[in-house]
Design a protein around this motif. Structure first.
Motif, PDB file in Angstrom:
ATOM      1  N   THR A  12       2.874   0.718  -0.892  1.00 34.63           N
ATOM      2  CA  THR A  12       2.293   2.042  -0.676  1.00 34.63           C
ATOM      3  C   THR A  12       0.777   1.970  -0.687  1.00 34.63           C
ATOM      4  O   THR A  12       0.104   2.557   0.168  1.00 34.63           O
ATOM      5  N   ASN A  13       0.212   1.260  -1.643  1.00 34.78           N
ATOM      6  CA  ASN A  13      -1.247   1.123  -1.722  1.00 34.78           C
ATOM      7  C   ASN A  13      -1.803   0.420  -0.494  1.00 34.78           C
ATOM      8  O   ASN A  13      -2.892   0.737  -0.015  1.00 34.78           O
ATOM      9  N   GLU A  14      -1.053  -0.538   0.031  1.00 33.03           N
ATOM     10  CA  GLU A  14      -1.496  -1.256   1.227  1.00 33.03           C
ATOM     11  C   GLU A  14      -1.605  -0.313   2.421  1.00 33.03           C
ATOM     12  O   GLU A  14      -2.573  -0.356   3.183  1.00 33.03           O
ATOM     13  N   TYR A  15      -0.619   0.563   2.573  1.00 34.04           N
ATOM     14  CA  TYR A  15      -0.626   1.485   3.717  1.00 34.04           C
ATOM     15  C   TYR A  15      -1.604   2.633   3.510  1.00 34.04           C
ATOM     16  O   TYR A  15      -2.193   3.131   4.468  1.00 34.04           O
ATOM     17  N   LEU A  16      -1.761   3.066   2.271  1.00 24.34           N
ATOM     18  CA  LEU A  16      -2.693   4.160   2.002  1.00 24.34           C
ATOM     19  C   LEU A  16      -4.128   3.695   2.192  1.00 24.34           C
ATOM     20  O   LEU A  16      -4.970   4.420   2.715  1.00 24.34           O
TER      21      LEU A  16
END
Length: 310
Positions: free
Chosen positions: A232-236
């Protein structure tokens, strides 16, 4: 170097209090890396904060630690009042305490964004992801309205609450992936060496970014029902955002509202599929009785029972 474990509230305060400092690109497993003169602060995805033991860093850390001590004393008082309960999950079953905890978690922020999905674990029907943006006042109104985890509501209650949420004008965005579209997107991710969590992270963050565009304040907390924090952090891809991904995320009002909207849209899309293809889709349905020609249009084909039948 010294370290301290932060809870979600403290992480939010830490991010807010260090926005003016010089940030560097985080390394693997890091959420935030700050190097500004003799101020060295590294916040990991796990909530562990590592810092240089000097007066400047301590002036940032000490207020957080003091706050933690206060929270821990309050938590201990709550635990004593529910003696005999083995876990906090059981504690949240008490409605009054559930809502009290919810208020404490959200009251420090002007706005919150909560996201949730439904249909992930079902071989039939769509995948629906929804994100909801709320202000402090809207969270209070939603809670007074009876908004809570959709799993604790029947279909009639979900429908009623959905329409009340719409009437209240709560900002929200949804993606409804019916099986045919879901299967195409899933196979695309798989061909790139990615899995279902990559797909979920992509969908959740896409909706969150849409809501962020017209959120009128940076005093914001984002809450996602937990599935994969790292992806999630990678995409955000935004280190300045305060993001919490937690189990039982529906205990927070905006996530609960998202779960209700997602469930309503899931049931609506499922009914449309049943009517269009003249099939009954539920956990008891037998895939052998569904025509293979329409299976990819009503079912998620990567599920083992579907793959075996195909």
């Amino acid at each position: 170097m010294k370290s301290v474990q932060l809870n979600n509230r403290q992480i939010g305060k830490f991010i807010s209090n260090t926005e003016h400092l010089r940030h560097e690109k985080p390394h693997q497993y890091e959420k935030i890396r700050i190097h500004d003169g003799d101020i060295v602060l590294i916040l990991y995805n796990s909530g562990k904060l590592v810092y240089e033991d000097n007066p400047h860093c301590n002036s940032i850390i000490n207020p957080l630690v003091s706050k933690k001590s206060y929270d821990d004393r309050k938590d201990n008082t709550q635990k004593k009042s529910i003696k005999g309960h083995k876990t906090k999950a059981r504690y949240y079953k008490n409605k009054q305490n559930y809502e009290q905890y919810n208020d404490i978690s959200l009251s420090d922020y002007e706005y919150t964004i909560g996201s949730d999905e439904t249909g992930k674990g079902e071989w039939f029907g769509p995948l629906v992801v929804t994100a909801v943006s709320t202000s402090k006042d809207e969270n209070i109104k939603l809670r007074e309205m009876g908004v809570k985890d959709s799993k604790k509501l029947d279909k009639k209650q979900i429908t009623q609450l959905y329409h009340k949420i719409e009437e209240l004008g709560i900002r929200h965005e949804s993606i409804v992936l019916k099986p045919f579209s879901y299967n195409k997107l899933y196979n695309k991710f798989k061909s790139e060496g990615k899995n279902l969590n990559h797909l979920l992270a992509y969908l959740h963050t896409k909706l969150i970014k849409m809501l962020l565009e017209d959120t009128p304040s940076n005093d914001l907390l984002i809450i996602i029902d937990k599935f994969d924090i790292k992806k999630t952090n990678e995409y955000l891809n935004n280190n300045s955002l305060n993001v919490i991904q937690t189990e039982n995320g529906e205990r927070y009002t905006p996530v609960a509202a998202a779960s209700i909207i997602a469930k309503y849209k899931y049931e609506k899309a499922l009914h449309e599929l049943e009517k269009r293809y003249n099939v009954k889709l539920n956990k008891k349905a037998k895939t052998s009785k569904i025509d293979k020609d329409i299976l990819e249009k009503v079912a998620k084909t990567h599920f083992k029972n579907i793959k075996r039948y195909l």
